[in-house]
Design an enzyme around this catalytic site. Structure first.
Site, PDB file in Angstrom:
ATOM      1  N   GLY A  71     -44.892  -6.937 -31.100  1.00 50.59           N
ATOM      2  CA  GLY A  71     -44.868  -6.998 -29.636  1.00 50.59           C
ATOM      3  C   GLY A  71     -43.999  -5.881 -29.096  1.00 50.59           C
ATOM      4  O   GLY A  71     -42.928  -5.582 -29.655  1.00 50.59           O
ATOM      5  N   ALA A  72     -44.467  -5.255 -28.016  1.00 48.60           N
ATOM      6  CA  ALA A  72     -43.794  -4.064 -27.494  1.00 48.60           C
ATOM      7  C   ALA A  72     -42.321  -4.302 -27.165  1.00 48.60           C
ATOM      8  O   ALA A  72     -41.454  -3.481 -27.477  1.00 48.60           O
ATOM      9  CB  ALA A  72     -44.539  -3.586 -26.249  1.00 48.60           C
ATOM     10  N   ARG A 118     -44.466   2.929 -34.960  1.00 47.59           N
ATOM     11  CA  ARG A 118     -45.682   2.428 -34.312  1.00 47.59           C
ATOM     12  C   ARG A 118     -46.063   3.411 -33.215  1.00 47.59           C
ATOM     13  O   ARG A 118     -45.253   3.719 -32.337  1.00 47.59           O
ATOM     14  CB  ARG A 118     -45.461   1.013 -33.755  1.00 47.59           C
ATOM     15  CG  ARG A 118     -45.211   0.026 -34.879  1.00 47.59           C
ATOM     16  CD  ARG A 118     -45.640  -1.362 -34.571  1.00 47.59           C
ATOM     17  NE  ARG A 118     -47.051  -1.564 -34.431  1.00 47.59           N
ATOM     18  CZ  ARG A 118     -47.571  -2.700 -33.979  1.00 47.59           C
ATOM     19  NH1 ARG A 118     -46.786  -3.680 -33.623  1.00 47.59           N
ATOM     20  NH2 ARG A 118     -48.870  -2.853 -33.888  1.00 47.59           N
ATOM     21  N   CYS A 168     -53.439 -12.740 -28.318  1.00 48.79           N
ATOM     22  CA  CYS A 168     -52.357 -12.196 -29.145  1.00 48.79           C
ATOM     23  C   CYS A 168     -51.045 -12.938 -28.871  1.00 48.79           C
ATOM     24  O   CYS A 168     -51.054 -14.078 -28.392  1.00 48.79           O
ATOM     25  CB  CYS A 168     -52.204 -10.693 -28.901  1.00 48.79           C
ATOM     26  SG  CYS A 168     -51.173  -9.865 -30.126  1.00 48.79           S
ATOM     27  N   SER A 206     -47.593 -12.230 -26.766  1.00 48.97           N
ATOM     28  CA  SER A 206     -46.738 -11.396 -25.919  1.00 48.97           C
ATOM     29  C   SER A 206     -45.525 -12.238 -25.556  1.00 48.97           C
ATOM     30  O   SER A 206     -45.658 -13.321 -24.977  1.00 48.97           O
ATOM     31  CB  SER A 206     -47.499 -10.991 -24.651  1.00 48.97           C
ATOM     32  OG  SER A 206     -46.585 -10.783 -23.591  1.00 48.97           O
ATOM     33  N   ASP A 221     -48.995  -3.078 -24.114  1.00 46.83           N
ATOM     34  CA  ASP A 221     -48.221  -2.153 -24.937  1.00 46.83           C
ATOM     35  C   ASP A 221     -47.991  -0.859 -24.188  1.00 46.83           C
ATOM     36  O   ASP A 221     -46.954  -0.224 -24.355  1.00 46.83           O
ATOM     37  CB  ASP A 221     -48.945  -1.892 -26.258  1.00 46.83           C
ATOM     38  CG  ASP A 221     -48.814  -3.098 -27.156  1.00 46.83           C
ATOM     39  OD1 ASP A 221     -47.803  -3.193 -27.859  1.00 46.83           O
ATOM     40  OD2 ASP A 221     -49.684  -3.981 -27.093  1.00 46.83           O
ATOM     41  N   LYS A 273     -43.243   0.284 -19.783  1.00 46.77           N
ATOM     42  CA  LYS A 273     -44.336   0.483 -20.744  1.00 46.77           C
ATOM     43  C   LYS A 273     -45.280   1.598 -20.269  1.00 46.77           C
ATOM     44  O   LYS A 273     -46.242   1.926 -20.945  1.00 46.77           O
ATOM     45  CB  LYS A 273     -45.090  -0.830 -20.957  1.00 46.77           C
ATOM     46  CG  LYS A 273     -44.236  -1.837 -21.717  1.00 46.77           C
ATOM     47  CD  LYS A 273     -44.959  -3.134 -21.909  1.00 46.77           C
ATOM     48  CE  LYS A 273     -44.087  -4.102 -22.689  1.00 46.77           C
ATOM     49  NZ  LYS A 273     -44.678  -5.444 -22.741  1.00 46.77           N
TER      50      LYS A 273
HETATM   51  C1  RUB Z   1     -48.707  -7.231 -29.679  1.00 44.85           C
HETATM   52  C2  RUB Z   1     -49.392  -7.113 -28.353  1.00 44.85           C
HETATM   53  C3  RUB Z   1     -48.692  -7.718 -27.162  1.00 44.85           C
HETATM   54  C4  RUB Z   1     -47.909  -6.623 -26.432  1.00 44.85           C
HETATM   55  C5  RUB Z   1     -46.984  -7.195 -25.388  1.00 44.85           C
HETATM   56  O1  RUB Z   1     -49.296  -6.430 -30.669  1.00 44.85           O
HETATM   57  O2  RUB Z   1     -50.425  -6.491 -28.210  1.00 44.85           O
HETATM   58  O3  RUB Z   1     -49.610  -8.259 -26.275  1.00 44.85           O
HETATM   59  O4  RUB Z   1     -47.138  -5.876 -27.355  1.00 44.85           O
HETATM   60  O5  RUB Z   1     -45.966  -7.936 -25.988  1.00 44.85           O
HETATM   61  P1  RUB Z   1     -48.612  -6.330 -32.127  1.00 44.85           P
HETATM   62  P2  RUB Z   1     -44.566  -8.150 -25.268  1.00 44.85           P
HETATM   63  O6  RUB Z   1     -48.487  -7.724 -32.652  1.00 44.85           O
HETATM   64  O7  RUB Z   1     -49.539  -5.480 -32.919  1.00 44.85           O
HETATM   65  O8  RUB Z   1     -47.263  -5.680 -31.928  1.00 44.85           O
HETATM   66  O9  RUB Z   1     -44.868  -8.814 -23.962  1.00 44.85           O
HETATM   67  O10 RUB Z   1     -43.775  -9.028 -26.208  1.00 44.85           O
HETATM   68  O11 RUB Z   1     -43.940  -6.819 -25.076  1.00 44.85           O
END
Ligand code: RUB
Length: 297
Positions: free
Chosen positions: A10-11, A52, A120, A122, A189, A225
């Site tokens: 997650g980002a 990444r 996913c 987030s 992301d 982002k």
């Molecule tokens: C995670 C993903 C999430 C965003 C946002 O992909 O696509 O939707 O990163 O996350 P991966 P957040 O598992 O490949 O990292 O809101 O936590 O920043």
């Protein structure tokens, strides 16, 4: 390494881990002068950036921290390390504040007894849902599995712990359930200069389906982002992950493609819920100019 292996995913979590890594590096530095210290930071930056590819949030964070050290009039390594530490802590605090604002604003879009679909995992989405639940709103959540790495399972566990009625579906069942969904909320992301959003592979398909079913589709995202490279013509790079995530022992000569993210066009997005409010994807550059002009420099 933990970032590459998706142990940190997650980002937002990636950005936090990267900031902490830079802070640790500064604390443990063996550099003897500013030049050596800057070189260490720059080498660390390259390694972290390559962990990444599709993560402008962490790139913006690292650039900001390094720029503060560069700008400083101090020459002593201990003082520079102190700047890294202070700037990192300030950045992390800002991230927390943004997350809270996003949850406060976005939570108001959740009507009682609504069904929310998310894709996913987030942490920004689950934080928003947690807050809405704690404020007494009642809703159900449908989570996609998010193949091939199943981050959707992380979301289901968090929702169940909250006591939310939670359903898991395979990614390809999104259309089957969309007519029962009141609201789609996904994370991001990257946001491009045109207001398009990069998120977990499959997001753009869900956006298309939501449009067809007339279901509002929202993205929750910190403004950081935003990826400035897209303003100057570069495309956001889409990370291609190992084929083994899809099939460990595939037949010989089989081509397997495993992009981690896709791009959802702004026309499919009702709004981006960010720390400045719910904005139209079209206005992203104006909002960035107002809130984080340094990102555009
Ligand atoms: C995670 C993903 C999430 C965003 C946002 O992909 O696509 O939707 O990163 O996350 P991966 P957040 O598992 O490949 O990292 O809101 O936590 O920043």
């Amino acid at each position: 390494m933990r970032i590459k292996r998706l142990e940190v995913q997650g980002a937002r979590n990636v950005a936090v881990a990267v900031i902490q890594a830079i802070e640790t590096l500064a604390k443990e530095t063996k550099a003897k002068n500013k030049k050596e210290f800057m070189k260490e930071l720059s080498e660390a930056k390259e390694i972290l950036f390559s962990s990444r590819e599709t993560e402008p949030f962490m790139r913006n964070a690292v650039r900001w921290i390094i720029s503060q050290v560069e700008k400083s009039v101090h020459e002593k390594v201990e003082e520079l390390a102190e700047i890294v530490s202070f700037t990192s802590q300030e950045f992390l605090k800002n991230l927390e504040d943004s997350k809270r604002k996003i949850a406060e604003i976005g939570g108001k879009r959740i009507r009682n007894n609504s069904v929310i679909l998310t894709h996913c995992h987030s942490s920004t989405v689950t934080y928003l849902l947690r807050r809405a639940k704690l404020e007494g709103r009642s809703f159900e959540v449908i989570c996609t599995e998010s193949r091939p790495v199943f981050q959707g399972r992380i979301t289901t566990k968090e929702m169940l712990e909250l006591g939310v009625n939670t359903t898991l579906i395979v990614d390809s069942a999104a259309r089957f359930f969309m007519n029962h969904v009141d609201l789609v909320i996904v994370g991001a992301d990257a946001i491009t200069s045109e207001g398009n959003v990069v998120n977990k592979i499959g997001t753009s398909m869900i956006a298309l389906i939501a449009q067809e079913a007339r279901t509002p589709f929202y993205v929750v995202s910190e403004l950081l982002k935003f990826d400035p490279i897209t303003m100057y013509g570069d495309y956001e790079k889409i990370e291609e992950r190992s084929p083994n995530e899809i099939w460990e022992n595939p037949p010989k000569n089989l081509i397997i493609k495993n992009p981690a993210f896709d791009i959802t066009r702004r026309d499919f997005i009702h709004g981006i819920i960010c720390e400045e409010g719910i904005i139209s994807p079209h206005s992203i550059i104006q909002v960035m100019h107002r809130k984080y002009p340094w990102v555009l420099e």
